[in-house]
Design a protein around this motif. Structure first.
Motif, PDB file in Angstrom:
ATOM      1  N   SER A  62       0.803  -1.219   0.000  1.00  0.00           N
ATOM      2  CA  SER A  62       0.000   0.000   0.000  1.00  0.00           C
ATOM      3  C   SER A  62       0.841   1.276   0.000  1.00  0.00           C
ATOM      4  N   LYS A  63       2.175   1.115   0.166  1.00  0.00           N
ATOM      5  CA  LYS A  63       3.028   2.308   0.228  1.00  0.00           C
ATOM      6  C   LYS A  63       3.327   2.816  -1.182  1.00  0.00           C
ATOM      7  N   ARG A  64       3.480   4.121  -1.290  1.00  0.00           N
ATOM      8  CA  ARG A  64       3.795   4.725  -2.581  1.00  0.00           C
ATOM      9  C   ARG A  64       5.241   4.409  -2.956  1.00  0.00           C
ATOM     10  N   TYR A  65       5.466   4.028  -4.185  1.00  0.00           N
ATOM     11  CA  TYR A  65       6.822   3.718  -4.633  1.00  0.00           C
ATOM     12  C   TYR A  65       7.626   5.008  -4.782  1.00  0.00           C
ATOM     13  N   ARG A  66       8.754   5.091  -4.120  1.00  0.00           N
ATOM     14  CA  ARG A  66       9.537   6.326  -4.149  1.00  0.00           C
ATOM     15  C   ARG A  66      10.884   6.148  -4.817  1.00  0.00           C
ATOM     16  N   GLY A  67      11.162   4.952  -5.274  1.00  0.00           N
ATOM     17  CA  GLY A  67      12.453   4.729  -5.926  1.00  0.00           C
ATOM     18  C   GLY A  67      13.600   4.989  -4.971  1.00  0.00           C
ATOM     19  N   GLU A  68      14.724   5.408  -5.515  1.00  0.00           N
ATOM     20  CA  GLU A  68      15.890   5.668  -4.668  1.00  0.00           C
ATOM     21  C   GLU A  68      15.979   7.155  -4.367  1.00  0.00           C
ATOM     22  N   THR A  69      14.933   7.655  -3.688  1.00  0.00           N
ATOM     23  CA  THR A  69      14.919   9.054  -3.269  1.00  0.00           C
ATOM     24  C   THR A  69      15.010   9.069  -1.747  1.00  0.00           C
ATOM     25  N   ALA A  70      14.883  10.274  -1.170  1.00  0.00           N
ATOM     26  CA  ALA A  70      14.898  10.452   0.288  1.00  0.00           C
ATOM     27  C   ALA A  70      16.104   9.760   0.908  1.00  0.00           C
ATOM     28  N   LEU A  71      15.858   8.842   1.856  1.00  0.00           N
ATOM     29  CA  LEU A  71      16.965   8.165   2.548  1.00  0.00           C
ATOM     30  C   LEU A  71      17.856   7.383   1.590  1.00  0.00           C
ATOM     31  N   MET A  72      17.228   6.828   0.562  1.00  0.00           N
ATOM     32  CA  MET A  72      17.982   5.959  -0.351  1.00  0.00           C
ATOM     33  C   MET A  72      18.935   6.732  -1.268  1.00  0.00           C
ATOM     34  N   LEU A  73      18.931   8.063  -1.143  1.00  0.00           N
ATOM     35  CA  LEU A  73      19.842   8.871  -1.962  1.00  0.00           C
ATOM     36  C   LEU A  73      21.308   8.521  -1.700  1.00  0.00           C
ATOM     37  N   PHE A  74      21.572   7.942  -0.512  1.00  0.00           N
ATOM     38  CA  PHE A  74      22.973   7.612  -0.206  1.00  0.00           C
ATOM     39  C   PHE A  74      23.537   6.617  -1.221  1.00  0.00           C
ATOM     40  N   GLN A  75      22.654   5.927  -1.941  1.00  0.00           N
ATOM     41  CA  GLN A  75      23.148   4.975  -2.946  1.00  0.00           C
ATOM     42  C   GLN A  75      23.981   5.662  -4.025  1.00  0.00           C
ATOM     43  N   ASN A  76      23.769   6.993  -4.151  1.00  0.00           N
ATOM     44  CA  ASN A  76      24.568   7.744  -5.136  1.00  0.00           C
ATOM     45  C   ASN A  76      26.047   7.802  -4.785  1.00  0.00           C
ATOM     46  N   LEU A  77      26.378   7.396  -3.565  1.00  0.00           N
ATOM     47  CA  LEU A  77      27.790   7.403  -3.162  1.00  0.00           C
ATOM     48  C   LEU A  77      28.583   6.310  -3.879  1.00  0.00           C
ATOM     49  N   HIS A  78      27.879   5.498  -4.628  1.00  0.00           N
ATOM     50  CA  HIS A  78      28.560   4.354  -5.253  1.00  0.00           C
ATOM     51  C   HIS A  78      29.786   4.767  -6.066  1.00  0.00           C
ATOM     52  N   ARG A  79      29.643   5.854  -6.833  1.00  0.00           N
ATOM     53  CA  ARG A  79      30.767   6.237  -7.706  1.00  0.00           C
ATOM     54  C   ARG A  79      32.005   6.584  -6.883  1.00  0.00           C
ATOM     55  N   PHE A  80      31.794   7.125  -5.668  1.00  0.00           N
ATOM     56  CA  PHE A  80      32.945   7.459  -4.812  1.00  0.00           C
ATOM     57  C   PHE A  80      33.536   6.186  -4.188  1.00  0.00           C
ATOM     58  N   ALA A  81      32.644   5.273  -3.802  1.00  0.00           N
ATOM     59  CA  ALA A  81      33.120   3.991  -3.264  1.00  0.00           C
ATOM     60  C   ALA A  81      33.953   3.269  -4.322  1.00  0.00           C
ATOM     61  N   MET A  82      33.601   3.481  -5.588  1.00  0.00           N
ATOM     62  CA  MET A  82      34.332   2.821  -6.679  1.00  0.00           C
ATOM     63  C   MET A  82      35.796   3.270  -6.729  1.00  0.00           C
ATOM     64  N   TYR A  83      36.060   4.545  -6.448  1.00  0.00           N
ATOM     65  CA  TYR A  83      37.452   5.014  -6.458  1.00  0.00           C
ATOM     66  C   TYR A  83      38.277   4.255  -5.415  1.00  0.00           C
ATOM     67  N   PHE A  84      37.700   4.053  -4.239  1.00  0.00           N
ATOM     68  CA  PHE A  84      38.408   3.302  -3.199  1.00  0.00           C
ATOM     69  C   PHE A  84      38.588   1.846  -3.639  1.00  0.00           C
ATOM     70  N   ALA A  85      37.564   1.301  -4.298  1.00  0.00           N
ATOM     71  CA  ALA A  85      37.636  -0.093  -4.732  1.00  0.00           C
ATOM     72  C   ALA A  85      38.802  -0.290  -5.709  1.00  0.00           C
ATOM     73  N   LEU A  86      39.056   0.703  -6.546  1.00  0.00           N
ATOM     74  CA  LEU A  86      40.183   0.606  -7.483  1.00  0.00           C
ATOM     75  C   LEU A  86      41.502   0.541  -6.711  1.00  0.00           C
TER      76      LEU A  86
END
Ligand code: FES
Length: 270
Positions: free
Chosen positions: A131-155
């Motif tokens: 019954s909850k509205r689908y919000r995608g990766e917004t609000a709290l889930m915005l932290f997922q955008n940090l992936h590109r920075f985590a990738m630099y460390f992974a290299l």
């Protein structure tokens, strides 16, 4: 059809999320346990990938079995200001980097959104939060955008683990080969294959360009992009293979260090 898990699908759609749940949970439990131990992560010349690079090591007076010698620690012994309630484990300073890289990975997101959150558990299958509205990766889930920075460390971690793999062929300056050398080498190969297939990495090396050829002629950038695309199309396979293998590597080194198993190798005198 409505309700959690409701579907007209007749295939075994639940098997994928169930296996994901099991393997991921095993990984989280084992990694957390191993990272908190602070012992049996090193047996010359093998270093567990969970503890690499070693920033601080424990003072020999504490007699921690299987701890790295100070010559392997970037900054020597644990400092006196280290909080008493935090275990003296070098892994605690390290795992946030590979951990955040995997946690925010585009593939793993799909996997754990399905298996852990049931959001939805599969294509054309009723979600848990119906019954909850689908919000995608917004609000709290915005932290997922940090992936590109985590990738630099992974290299950078590919370099650290690569150095460990080279060191795993030298015991007291003597070249040789052991089962541990092979296991550690496979580990860095799988982690590199996983990292080079990262969507952010593919974007970085060429994906953001509209044109990668030079008047129709292939360029270095185009070649690199094609190679990254090869890894990218196998990203899921490398994600799981590297996840399982890094556990195997730590477990192997731990068991050798504890004396539970013996490493077969070519070095005389070990
Ligand atoms: Fe999976 Fe970047 S998308 S590691």
């Amino acid at each position: 059809m409505e309700g959690f898990g409701a579907t007209r699908r007749t295939d075994d759609w639940w098997k994928g999320p169930a296996v994901t749940l099991f393997v991921f949970l095993t990984f989280i439990v084992y990694t957390t346990w191993a990272a908190l131990q602070g012992n049996h992560y090193f047996v010359d010349p093998y270093l567990s990938p969970f503890y690499s690079p070693v920033l601080f090591t424990t003072d020999p007076s504490l007699a921690i079995a299987g701890a790295a010698p100070v010559s392997h620690a970037w900054f020597g012994y644990f400092p006196s200001w280290w909080p008493g309630f935090v275990p003296l484990s070098p892994a605690i300073l390290i795992l946030v980097f590979p951990g955040s890289f995997r946690f925010t990975c585009y593939y793993y997101r799909k996997a754990y959104y399905r298996s852990f959150a049931g959001s939805p558990p599969g294509c054309a299958v009723g979600p848990a939060a119906k019954s909850k509205r689908y919000r995608g990766e917004t609000a709290l889930m915005l932290f997922q955008n940090l992936h590109r920075f985590a990738m630099y460390f992974a290299l950078a971690f590919i370099v650290f683990l690569g150095i460990d793999a080279v060191k795993a062929f030298f015991w007291h300056g003597q070249f040789g080969i052991g089962v541990g050398s092979i296991i550690i080498t496979i580990n860095v190969i799988l982690i590199a294959a996983y990292t080079f297939g990262c969507h952010s990495f593919r974007h970085l090396i060429g994906g953001r360009s509209d044109c990668m050829s030079d008047c129709g002629k292939p360029t270095l950038k185009q070649g690199a992009f094609k190679k990254a695309s090869w890894f990218n199309s196998r990203h899921m396979q490398f994600a799981w293979a590297s996840l399982i293998w890094v556990m195997v590597t730590d477990l192997y080194i731990r068991l050798v260090s504890m004396g539970v198993i013996t490493d077969l190798h070519t070095w005389k005198g070990w």
